[in-house]
Design a protein around this motif. Structure first.
Motif: not given
Length: 247
Positions: A157-169, A237-246
């Motif tokens: 739950e700490d990794l995503f801006n919105n866990l449900d939205e990421f799960k759908t994706y 996946v970066n748009s879903f992450l609280k810690y986006p990466q290059q």
């Protein structure tokens, strides 16, 4: 004079902040003595050095995971890796004493590797193979993700801006990878999602190739199917992450 002192103070604070997320490791190996027809345990992991909060967090998390992996009867009170190793060997001796006809030696191999690290995040993967009798052993991966700046372990739950939205994706990508019709049941092609609906695996972590979703054997499919992995490139996946990466 004040301005020089201010500059020195700022430089000191910058160096202190940078030092908080600096890390160094030494290899740690814990193993039983080699002998024929004996239960064997071999643990090889990176051990964080120094006395920082981050180092202590990483070492404690790795130790806890490994103790759990080696805990056969769920009654072990092992407090460290040496005690966990000895408890694993003891549990085998106890069981083989009761059932000598099923006394094939046990085996536990656990290896830790750093799969990703930058200034913000570090991920360590524990690959394990545990055999405690029966037709075959059990191999799996554990991903442990850490926030380097704050020195804490990150949970799903700490990794995503919105866990449900990421799960759908993620479900959309999973269906595409596994050739499951978009409008059909998730178990349409033989998967075994318990709720008849898609869910994320317990294990996911950062890798050089993207965010890896790792389903263990039996988690959504039969043992014969082995583990199922979905790796999503950071550019996706970066748009879903609280810690986006290059990418």
């Amino acid at each position: 004079m004040k301005s020089k002192l201010t500059c020195l103070l700022i430089c000191f604070l910058i160096l202190a902040c940078n030092n908080n997320n600096s890390l160094s490791f030494e290899p740690l190996t814990i193993a039983t003595d080699s002998c024929e027809n004996c239960t064997s345990v071999r643990i090889e992991i990176p051990e964080a050095t120094g006395k920082t909060k981050l180092s202590k967090t990483i070492n404690s998390a790795l130790e806890g995971e490994i103790i759990a992996l080696l805990n056969f009867d769920e009654e072990s009170d092992a407090q460290n890796l040496e005690e966990a190793k000895e408890a694993f060997v003891y549990d085998y001796k106890e069981l083989s004493g009761k059932f000598p006809e099923e006394s094939m030696p046990w085996e536990a191999t656990i290896e830790g590797t750093i799969t990703f690290e930058n200034k913000d995040i570090i991920t360590i993967k524990l690959e394990s193979y545990i055999y405690t009798g029966g037709a075959h052993g059990y191999g799996t991966n554990r991903f442990l993700n850490f926030d380097k700046l704050n020195g804490v372990e990150l949970y799903q739950e700490d990794l995503f801006n919105n866990l449900d939205e990421f799960k759908t994706y993620a479900e959309t990508l999973f269906r595409k990878q596994e050739n499951i019709p978009a409008d059909g049941p998730i178990n349409n092609t033989g998967f075994m999602f318990e709720t008849e609906s898609f869910y994320l695996p317990d294990n996911l972590g950062y890798t050089e190739n993207g965010l890896s979703l790792f389903y263990e054997p039996y988690e959504i499919a039969s043992f014969a199917d082995g583990p199922i992995t979905l790796t999503i490139p950071y550019v996706e996946v970066n748009s879903f992450l609280k810690y986006p990466q290059q990418p």
